[in-house]
Design an enzyme around this catalytic site. Structure first.
Site, PDB file in Angstrom:
ATOM      1  N   HIS B 235       0.856  -1.173   0.000  1.00  0.00           N
ATOM      2  CA  HIS B 235       0.000   0.000   0.000  1.00  0.00           C
ATOM      3  C   HIS B 235       0.898   1.232   0.000  1.00  0.00           C
ATOM      4  O   HIS B 235       1.887   1.278   0.721  1.00  0.00           O
ATOM      5  CB  HIS B 235      -0.865  -0.030   1.268  1.00  0.00           C
ATOM      6  CG  HIS B 235      -2.024   0.914   1.224  1.00  0.00           C
ATOM      7  ND1 HIS B 235      -1.872   2.278   1.283  1.00  0.00           N
ATOM      8  CD2 HIS B 235      -3.350   0.693   1.111  1.00  0.00           C
ATOM      9  CE1 HIS B 235      -3.068   2.848   1.229  1.00  0.00           C
ATOM     10  NE2 HIS B 235      -3.988   1.905   1.120  1.00  0.00           N
ATOM     11  N   PRO B 236       0.573   2.245  -0.791  1.00  0.00           N
ATOM     12  CA  PRO B 236       1.467   3.402  -0.847  1.00  0.00           C
ATOM     13  C   PRO B 236       1.529   4.200   0.450  1.00  0.00           C
ATOM     14  O   PRO B 236       2.510   4.910   0.699  1.00  0.00           O
ATOM     15  CB  PRO B 236       0.886   4.261  -1.984  1.00  0.00           C
ATOM     16  CG  PRO B 236      -0.513   3.782  -2.186  1.00  0.00           C
ATOM     17  CD  PRO B 236      -0.537   2.345  -1.748  1.00  0.00           C
TER      18      PRO B 236
END
Lengths: 394, 394
Positions: B235-236
């Site tokens: 996930h960024p």
């Protein structure tokens, strides 16, 4: 008197959508409906609104993540546990064509808006639900994220390099896929309603949608017993039809058939590869694909991408650069297609978001909006309540 | 007298589609319409038919690739350069609601079926075209493959591992994406026709559809100037929210917030990580994400996937295996959802293909087909010509 329509052009401009969705899958579905002309009224919790309002990047004080997905919609804050607010929702549903939500299965029932009760109270309403696993089946109550459905479905198992790990698709295809299929199902149900007078239930599962996007992999396994794995970017049946690295970046080259292969190796100055025994027929090239790629790529690394794209393109062979987002952002093709739409912050600043790729929304009856607003929380609440009061009084 | 409808259940069961598409993007669009109940009449060249009839794997003498995408359609062979056959096509168009094609822009014009001439002769027909770059813009005449639009759009630039090359999405999202958006645009145009009496033009470009699926990446670049790259599966913005390797395979773990993080490290027997200064806050964990992943994964590699899924799941933390296609093929959830449909070869053998993930097609008015036929070339030609003759005589 009835609620007014969006006033926007588009094939769905006669439809009103009540939108209880949050995050991405559901809001993307209602964004598509809005881009096709529908009036979308987004219901948000009064305290915080849609949680995606807090996701970065922040643009001029608003979440650009939220803005891109909720542009062109209206916002009204309603507390679904408050009696007065529920009456507002009920009045809206009475006027609406579509209700869409993406709570976990069971939540709408607890709020008093079960599929059965909706069907009874609003028989012409199309009721669309998006959930991780659907409203039925043993997994219906499990939580799901984009990453979870990409993992479970097999999507990650076939995405990535052969010598690398399973890899999430770099865009939220778990959410977006469900949003598009749901929009298609909902508009189809609206079409059926014209025939039957009845709305209906649309039950779309993120997992089902991922499996649908993997249809060729499931087909291959079921029809031939072969278990699909990761093969990077290459074509499973044709060589060369792949990614290659130059001295300053990557390109793709697609050849189909012997003539195109021979033209390719001549164009890049390696004519001896045309008569190389290892690469004579399509079967030879497929069998010796790895060796070919190593040899050919070593050659391409002696010059830059622009050079190779020119000589390969001039030989009539399909090829293209592998662009970054930056490379494409000013593309004359995307400009000509009207792919971008300006999204305006509450203070009047704007950035370019991506429009839905469906020309009918852009071409029919009147000019399209060049700039759209993303609503602040409850920005349209007062006006919508006013509309309902006028209706009740008339 | 008119052409009869499909007789299948589904919201589009009153619609007739004339289908000039080949390969994947167009046939996937008409497959969705067929799954929603439409009668789809596939027009094929008499000599060879759709080229995808020759794509492996071959199942009982037929291409399973072709069968999966063309099940539930009818086939008639027509030579569009032969006068008599063109009259058959014209009679069919006269009866149809939808025409869909995916030739290169200009080909339909040369055949005498330009958008203008179709609009004039069949004003209520919805005319859908799918092409690489669309019917307009400087790139309209360029050839496109799935790989080319994945490369050009930026899709490959954000798909893959941070230390690896740009990677094609492992399913043909360039074709499938265009097919779904086109189906949505077409059904929306059918809805508009009920209001205006007029059909219309649907012009969907594979490239536009890829850019649409990349909306969050374009948004990020336009709103913040940041150029999105490849970040693998993580996930960024959240850590840990990623893929991890165990001693026998991969799983994904999704934590949101401090409490979930602390529960995770306790569940796996590493409670000291809860108070580790490097991982105290979400910001700390994001900043030290790489170190955390290496350390945590080394620990997970000491046991198998089943063990970790059990202890992590029991702690209430979303996690799941990264399945192969085989793993999911017998899933009770997919079984309960009716995701698969048997596709029958000409000889009566069948394999399981994936049904479109739209419940209305499955739930409305009557039982769904458990088994569908994929037509052999011109299998329905005689019957369709007979229908037209009866119509002309009545």
């Amino acid at each position: 008197m009835t609620l007014s329509h969006s006033g926007k052009p588009g094939p769905l401009s006669d439809l009103i959508v009540i939108d209880l969705t949050r995050y991405l899958s559901g809001p993307y579905c209602s964004l598509l409906l809005a881009d096709l002309g529908a009036r979308v009224i987004k219901i948000e919790s009064p305290a915080t609104g849609d949680d995606s309002r807090y996701v970065p990047p922040i643009f001029d004080g608003q979440s650009a993540y939220f803005m891109s997905i909720n542009r062109g919609k209206e916002s009204i804050a309603l507390d679904l546990k408050n009696e007065e607010d529920r009456r507002v929702l009920d009045s809206l549903l009475n006027e609406a064509d579509i209700l869409v939500e993406n709570f976990r299965p069971g939540v709408m029932d607890k709020l008093g808006y079960s599929a059965e009760s909706i069907a009874q109270r609003y028989p012409s309403l199309v009721y669309g639900s998006i959930s991780g696993f659907g409203q039925t089946g043993p997994w219906r109550d499990l939580p799901a994220y984009d990453l979870v459905v990409q993992a479970l479905s097999g999507m990650m198992s076939i995405n990535g390099q052969p010598d690398g790990p399973p890899t999430r698709v770099g865009t939220s295809i778990g959410d977006l896929g469900a949003g598009i299929y749901a929009a298609l199902a909902i508009v189809s149900a609206i079409h059926e309603r014209a025939r039957t007078g009845r709305g209906g239930r649309v039950d779309v599962a993120m997992l089902d949608c991922q499996v649908a996007l993997l249809e060729s992999h499931y087909m291959r396994y079921h029809a031939s017993g072969e278990v699909p794995g990761r093969i990077g970017s290459r074509h499973p049946l044709i060589t060369p039809f792949d990614t290659f690295e130059c001295n300053d970046g990557y390109l793709v080259i697609c050849t189909v058939g012997d003539a195109m292969y021979q033209a390719l190796v001549k164009a890049v100055g390696r004519p001896e590869l045309a008569s190389d025994e290892r690469y004579l027929t399509p079967q030879d090239r497929l069998r010796n694909g790895e060796v070919f790629k190593a040899e050919f790529e070593a050659h391409l690394k002696t010059a830059n991408r622009e050079h190779w794209l020119k000589v390969i393109g001039q030989a009539g062979i399909p090829c293209s650069p592998i662009n970054s987002i930056t490379d494409m952002s000013d593309s004359p093709q995307l400009e000509a297609r009207g792919v971008f739409v300006n999204v305006e912050s509450a203070n009047g600043f704007s950035y370019k978001a991506v429009r839905s790729p469906m020309k009918p929304a852009m071409a029919t009856s009147g000019a399209i909006n060049e700039t759209e607003r993303a609503p602040t929380l409850d920005q349209d609440g007062e006006r919508i309540r006013g509309e309902l009061l006028k209706m009740a009084a008339s």
